[in-house]
Design a protein around this motif. Sequence first.
Motif, short mmCIF file in Angstrom:
data_model
loop_
_atom_site.label_atom_id
_atom_site.label_comp_id
_atom_site.label_asym_id
_atom_site.label_seq_id
_atom_site.Cartn_x
_atom_site.Cartn_y
_atom_site.Cartn_z
N ALA A 1 35.78 -14.07 -45.88
CA ALA A 1 36.28 -14.59 -47.15
C ALA A 1 35.07 -15.01 -47.97
N GLY A 2 35.05 -14.63 -49.25
CA GLY A 2 33.91 -14.94 -50.09
C GLY A 2 34.31 -15.18 -51.53
N TYR A 3 33.29 -15.41 -52.35
CA TYR A 3 33.54 -15.72 -53.77
C TYR A 3 32.41 -15.11 -54.59
N ASN A 4 32.76 -14.15 -55.45
CA ASN A 4 31.78 -13.50 -56.32
C ASN A 4 31.50 -14.34 -57.56
N MET B 1 27.54 -1.13 -56.09
CA MET B 1 26.63 -2.25 -55.96
C MET B 1 25.87 -2.13 -54.64
N ALA B 2 24.66 -2.62 -54.62
CA ALA B 2 23.85 -2.68 -53.41
C ALA B 2 23.18 -4.05 -53.38
N GLY B 3 22.86 -4.52 -52.16
CA GLY B 3 22.25 -5.84 -52.09
C GLY B 3 21.83 -6.22 -50.69
N VAL B 4 21.55 -7.50 -50.53
CA VAL B 4 21.10 -8.05 -49.26
C VAL B 4 22.00 -9.23 -48.89
N ARG C 1 23.70 -7.81 -64.53
CA ARG C 1 23.59 -6.78 -63.49
C ARG C 1 23.58 -7.34 -62.07
N SER C 2 23.78 -8.63 -61.87
CA SER C 2 23.69 -9.20 -60.53
C SER C 2 24.83 -10.18 -60.27
N VAL C 3 25.21 -10.27 -58.98
CA VAL C 3 26.30 -11.13 -58.53
C VAL C 3 25.84 -11.88 -57.28
N PHE C 4 26.17 -13.15 -57.22
CA PHE C 4 25.87 -13.99 -56.06
C PHE C 4 27.17 -14.33 -55.36
N ALA C 5 27.19 -14.20 -54.02
CA ALA C 5 28.45 -14.40 -53.30
C ALA C 5 28.22 -15.14 -51.98
N PRO C 6 28.67 -16.41 -51.86
CA PRO C 6 28.71 -17.06 -50.55
C PRO C 6 29.84 -16.45 -49.72
N LEU C 7 29.63 -16.39 -48.39
CA LEU C 7 30.55 -15.65 -47.53
C LEU C 7 30.69 -16.36 -46.20
N ALA D 1 32.79 -10.38 -16.51
CA ALA D 1 32.55 -9.93 -17.87
C ALA D 1 32.63 -11.10 -18.84
N TRP D 2 31.79 -11.10 -19.84
CA TRP D 2 31.77 -12.18 -20.83
C TRP D 2 31.48 -11.59 -22.20
N LYS D 3 31.84 -12.36 -23.25
CA LYS D 3 31.67 -11.93 -24.63
C LYS D 3 30.98 -13.02 -25.44
N ILE D 4 30.52 -12.63 -26.63
CA ILE D 4 29.96 -13.58 -27.58
C ILE D 4 30.74 -13.45 -28.89
N GLY D 5 31.41 -14.52 -29.30
CA GLY D 5 32.06 -14.58 -30.60
C GLY D 5 31.18 -15.34 -31.58
N SER D 6 31.25 -14.99 -32.85
CA SER D 6 30.32 -15.55 -33.83
C SER D 6 31.03 -15.94 -35.13
N LEU D 7 30.62 -17.07 -35.69
CA LEU D 7 31.04 -17.52 -37.01
C LEU D 7 29.80 -17.61 -37.88
N TYR D 8 29.80 -16.86 -39.00
CA TYR D 8 28.62 -16.79 -39.86
C TYR D 8 28.89 -17.48 -41.21
N GLY D 9 27.88 -18.17 -41.68
CA GLY D 9 27.83 -18.64 -43.06
C GLY D 9 26.67 -17.93 -43.72
N SER D 10 26.93 -17.12 -44.75
CA SER D 10 25.88 -16.30 -45.36
C SER D 10 26.04 -16.25 -46.86
N VAL D 11 25.04 -15.67 -47.50
CA VAL D 11 25.09 -15.43 -48.95
C VAL D 11 24.69 -13.98 -49.20
N GLU D 12 25.33 -13.38 -50.20
CA GLU D 12 25.00 -12.03 -50.62
C GLU D 12 24.46 -12.05 -52.05
#
Length: 277
Positions: free
Chosen positions: A228-231, A49-52, A237-243, A260-271
């Motif tokens: 963690a996500g859900y297909n 599979m390939a996607g965005v 031929r296509s799948v939608f997945a919140p992540l 020294a300092w860092k950046i931590g990140s929490l993402y809400g995305s869709v594939e």
Amino acid sequence: MMKHERRNRWSRGLACSFAVAITLVLSGTANAQILSRGDLFGPGAPPPMAGVEVGFGNHTEQGQIDCNCGANFTGGTGTGLLGSIFFELPLDYEWAIGLKGGIDFKNLSTSATVYENVVVLPPDQSQTDTFPMYVTRNGKVKATYLNLAPYAQYQFFRMGPFLQAGIDVGFLLASSLTQSRQLITTSATLSNGTTVDNLTFTNGTLSEDVPQTSTGFTGLRLGVLLSAGYNIQVSERSVFAPLLTYDFPITTSGNTGGSAWKIGSLYGSVELKFKLD
């Protein structure tokens, strides 16, 4: 006898040719199935599979940003955008490996209270004066990364919930650390003993930009990605997945003023995934 022997030879040759043809067909079919279905170890896996992927990030500062002005920035937070493309190769109906690549925009806003010398302008604008007072320093951090992330995925069922784990390799494309300061109070006692109200900076306002001599960003950033996500099947031929993904930083994002300092990140995305068979 001669005729019967020739007939047997012809029958055996025909049988051998037929067996070779069947073997070639089956071999070609098996190879085509393995290549088209993306199964490295045998038939039975879903296709590659390939996607965005697009999403929003909530970023937090870890550690302390020390400014050469004397301000120590902690607890910064901000938001940003994420966009990437990916390729995913199932090994069977449970396990898959993949690679993501894209752009990540990280932003932080932070503030600190500093006691420092300030040049102020009195209301009559007769002359400027300098004296120590408390001001608020506001810092803004912006960093743009090109990310490459190999990952492994476990699918609990043929569709539905899944988990991902990977390594995020970020290459710094652009960065900035800008500052401003704001008056906490607009009254003070000047050096001649006079108390003056309605003070401003020399630009006539209650805030001014502060030059920053060094950003201190590091060019390479490493992080651990846990997702963690859900297909959800939306077509043949296509799948939608919140992540939902947390990017735990391994290396520092910068070293400013020796801290020294860092950046931590929490993402809400869709594939959006597309089958390649």
